[in-house]
Motif scaffolding. Structure first.
Motif, PDB file in Angstrom:
ATOM      1  N   LYS A  77       0.841  -1.207   0.000  1.00 15.61           N
ATOM      2  CA  LYS A  77       0.000   0.000   0.000  1.00 15.61           C
ATOM      3  C   LYS A  77       0.871   1.251   0.000  1.00 15.61           C
ATOM      4  O   LYS A  77       0.586   2.224  -0.704  1.00 15.61           O
ATOM      5  CB  LYS A  77      -0.921  -0.014   1.220  1.00 15.61           C
ATOM      6  N   ARG A  78       1.949   1.233   0.787  1.00 20.58           N
ATOM      7  CA  ARG A  78       2.811   2.411   0.908  1.00 20.58           C
ATOM      8  C   ARG A  78       3.761   2.566  -0.277  1.00 20.58           C
ATOM      9  O   ARG A  78       3.994   3.672  -0.757  1.00 20.58           O
ATOM     10  CB  ARG A  78       3.648   2.322   2.194  1.00 20.58           C
ATOM     11  N   GLU A  79       4.345   1.443  -0.719  1.00 24.03           N
ATOM     12  CA  GLU A  79       5.445   1.506  -1.684  1.00 24.03           C
ATOM     13  C   GLU A  79       5.079   0.996  -3.079  1.00 24.03           C
ATOM     14  O   GLU A  79       5.770   1.303  -4.050  1.00 24.03           O
ATOM     15  CB  GLU A  79       6.648   0.704  -1.163  1.00 24.03           C
ATOM     16  N   GLY A  80       4.048   0.158  -3.160  1.00 24.33           N
ATOM     17  CA  GLY A  80       3.652  -0.390  -4.455  1.00 24.33           C
ATOM     18  C   GLY A  80       4.482  -1.569  -4.908  1.00 24.33           C
ATOM     19  O   GLY A  80       4.223  -2.147  -5.979  1.00 24.33           O
ATOM     20  N   LYS A  81       5.473  -1.977  -4.115  1.00 25.68           N
ATOM     21  CA  LYS A  81       6.347  -3.090  -4.502  1.00 25.68           C
ATOM     22  C   LYS A  81       7.157  -3.569  -3.302  1.00 25.68           C
ATOM     23  O   LYS A  81       7.273  -2.865  -2.286  1.00 25.68           O
ATOM     24  CB  LYS A  81       7.314  -2.656  -5.601  1.00 25.68           C
ATOM     25  N   ILE A  82       7.697  -4.769  -3.439  1.00 23.91           N
ATOM     26  CA  ILE A  82       8.717  -5.286  -2.525  1.00 23.91           C
ATOM     27  C   ILE A  82       9.779  -5.934  -3.404  1.00 23.91           C
ATOM     28  O   ILE A  82       9.487  -6.859  -4.156  1.00 23.91           O
ATOM     29  CB  ILE A  82       8.144  -6.314  -1.523  1.00 23.91           C
ATOM     30  N   ASP A  83      10.999  -5.431  -3.327  1.00 24.06           N
ATOM     31  CA  ASP A  83      12.074  -5.945  -4.178  1.00 24.06           C
ATOM     32  C   ASP A  83      12.825  -7.101  -3.538  1.00 24.06           C
ATOM     33  O   ASP A  83      13.258  -8.028  -4.231  1.00 24.06           O
ATOM     34  CB  ASP A  83      13.069  -4.823  -4.495  1.00 24.06           C
ATOM     35  N   VAL A  84      13.026  -7.032  -2.210  1.00 20.78           N
ATOM     36  CA  VAL A  84      13.814  -8.045  -1.512  1.00 20.78           C
ATOM     37  C   VAL A  84      13.104  -8.442  -0.226  1.00 20.78           C
ATOM     38  O   VAL A  84      12.611  -7.586   0.509  1.00 20.78           O
ATOM     39  CB  VAL A  84      15.219  -7.512  -1.158  1.00 20.78           C
ATOM     40  N   VAL A  85      13.053  -9.757   0.029  1.00 15.84           N
ATOM     41  CA  VAL A  85      12.566 -10.272   1.307  1.00 15.84           C
ATOM     42  C   VAL A  85      13.673 -11.113   1.929  1.00 15.84           C
ATOM     43  O   VAL A  85      14.227 -11.996   1.269  1.00 15.84           O
ATOM     44  CB  VAL A  85      11.302 -11.125   1.135  1.00 15.84           C
ATOM     45  N   SER A 120       6.513 -16.184   1.576  1.00 12.75           N
ATOM     46  CA  SER A 120       6.582 -16.409   0.119  1.00 12.75           C
ATOM     47  C   SER A 120       5.197 -16.316  -0.510  1.00 12.75           C
ATOM     48  O   SER A 120       5.024 -15.704  -1.567  1.00 12.75           O
ATOM     49  CB  SER A 120       7.213 -17.771  -0.179  1.00 12.75           C
ATOM     50  N   LYS A 121       4.204 -16.925   0.131  1.00 12.12           N
ATOM     51  CA  LYS A 121       2.838 -16.878  -0.393  1.00 12.12           C
ATOM     52  C   LYS A 121       2.319 -15.439  -0.427  1.00 12.12           C
ATOM     53  O   LYS A 121       1.541 -15.071  -1.312  1.00 12.12           O
ATOM     54  CB  LYS A 121       1.914 -17.756   0.473  1.00 12.12           C
ATOM     55  N   ALA A 122       2.771 -14.621   0.528  1.00 11.84           N
ATOM     56  CA  ALA A 122       2.281 -13.243   0.598  1.00 11.84           C
ATOM     57  C   ALA A 122       2.961 -12.326  -0.426  1.00 11.84           C
ATOM     58  O   ALA A 122       2.326 -11.449  -0.998  1.00 11.84           O
ATOM     59  CB  ALA A 122       2.484 -12.686   2.005  1.00 11.84           C
ATOM     60  N   VAL A 123       4.269 -12.532  -0.666  1.00  7.93           N
ATOM     61  CA  VAL A 123       4.998 -11.585  -1.528  1.00  7.93           C
ATOM     62  C   VAL A 123       5.124 -12.036  -2.978  1.00  7.93           C
ATOM     63  O   VAL A 123       5.238 -11.189  -3.888  1.00  7.93           O
ATOM     64  CB  VAL A 123       6.419 -11.296  -0.973  1.00  7.93           C
ATOM     65  N   LEU A 124       5.098 -13.335  -3.235  1.00 10.52           N
ATOM     66  CA  LEU A 124       5.353 -13.813  -4.595  1.00 10.52           C
ATOM     67  C   LEU A 124       4.371 -13.278  -5.639  1.00 10.52           C
ATOM     68  O   LEU A 124       4.798 -12.942  -6.754  1.00 10.52           O
ATOM     69  CB  LEU A 124       5.386 -15.340  -4.633  1.00 10.52           C
ATOM     70  N   PRO A 125       3.075 -13.181  -5.360  1.00 10.12           N
ATOM     71  CA  PRO A 125       2.185 -12.625  -6.386  1.00 10.12           C
ATOM     72  C   PRO A 125       2.588 -11.213  -6.822  1.00 10.12           C
ATOM     73  O   PRO A 125       2.483 -10.877  -8.005  1.00 10.12           O
ATOM     74  CB  PRO A 125       0.811 -12.631  -5.699  1.00 10.12           C
TER      75      PRO A 125
END
Length: 279
Positions: A77-85, A120-125
């Motif tokens: 919501k804040r950033e629109g993306k996640i590049d690294v977990v 993984s299930k939360a960020v992969l999509p």
């Protein structure tokens, strides 16, 4: 620090003050990433002394589906993306297998293994939609060569390693990189829950080994080859920040010894490890 109009976004779990995750989050921030440092309780994280304003703290319980999804949703919501977990959160425990309760074993596997599946299930999509992203799982040399009196932890790391290998293969068609890090001896300021143990149960079959077992708690601190958490974080982020991160990396303490042991016949390895850490 120079302004970065579109910084990469990193999510790091297990960022309690002084631990490996804390220093990984801080190191990513030095490289001008927008970092979301997480822990079960926000008050266990304090980046206030850092001059870097690009570290945000979030409460995230890696053993809760709802908590993990909520944290990821908030970052998107804040950033629109996640590049690294970076899946760093974990539990270490020193105990003979038969003195470990089933509830303790379940909690260790939930934290060390199932949490990787949750994040993984939360960020992969979100990563798959951009065909870009990096997932880093912090494993252990103990996941490659098991040691006596830390059996459930070692088994959880072995399972985490297998899960990471499979995740890597399944993420290839999605354009997502996966990196397994097998840590050696890394010194931190965190005192493990195991270190607070008053000893073995009075009816333990391993009472005569008690001093040897409790000595395992000081193994990392006494290892002359142990790395500081700051050094480990710096070397990790150096690799994660490459255009093509490595699939596997291991260093710190006995990393090279374990590498060599893996080439020996398994009965020899078990005998060597037992004589070194058990007998």
């Amino acid at each position: 620090m120079s302004a970065n109009v579109n910084p990469k976004v990193a999510l790091v779990t297990g960022c309690t003050n002084g631990g490996i995750g804390y220093h990984i989050a801080d190191e990513f921030a030095k490289r001008e990433y927008k970092v979301y440092a997480t822990s079960r309780r926000v008050e266990t994280m304090d980046f206030g002394k850092s001059p870097r304003a690009n570290v945000q703290t979030l409460a995230m319980d890696v053993t809760s589906d709802k908590s993990v999804q909520s944290a990821v949703d908030e970052i998107i919501k804040r950033e629109g993306k996640i590049d690294v977990v970076v899946n760093n959160a974990g539990i270490w425990m020193v105990s003979p297998l038969i003195d470990t309760t089933v509830d303790q074993a379940k909690n260790i596997f939930d934290t060390n293994v199932i949490s990787v599946l949750r994040t993984s299930k939360a960020v992969l999509p979100h990563m798959a939609a951009r065909k870009k992203g990096l997932i880093i799982n912090i494993g252990s040399l103990s996941g490659q060569v098991a040691t006596p009196f830390s059996g459930v932890y070692d088994a959880s790391k072995s399972a985490q390693h297998a899960l990471t290998d499979i995740l890597d293969m399944e993420c290839r068609p999605l354009g997502i990189d996966v990196m397994l890090v097998a840590t050696g001896s890394i010194k931190t300021n965190i005192i493990s829950n195991a270190a607070k143990s008053s000893g073995l149960p009075s009816d333990s079959l391993y009472k005569s080994f008690e001093n040897k077992i409790l000595g395992r708690l000081q193994f990392i601190q006494n290892d002359p080859g142990a790395w500081t958490a700051e050094r480990f974080a710096r070397e990790l982020v150096n690799r994660a920040d490459r255009p093509k991160p490595p699939k596997y990396w291991s260093d710190g303490g006995p990393a090279w010894t374990v590498y060599l042991l893996r080439w020996l016949p398994r009965p020899w390895v078990l005998s060597i490890v037992w004589k070194s850490l058990g007998a």
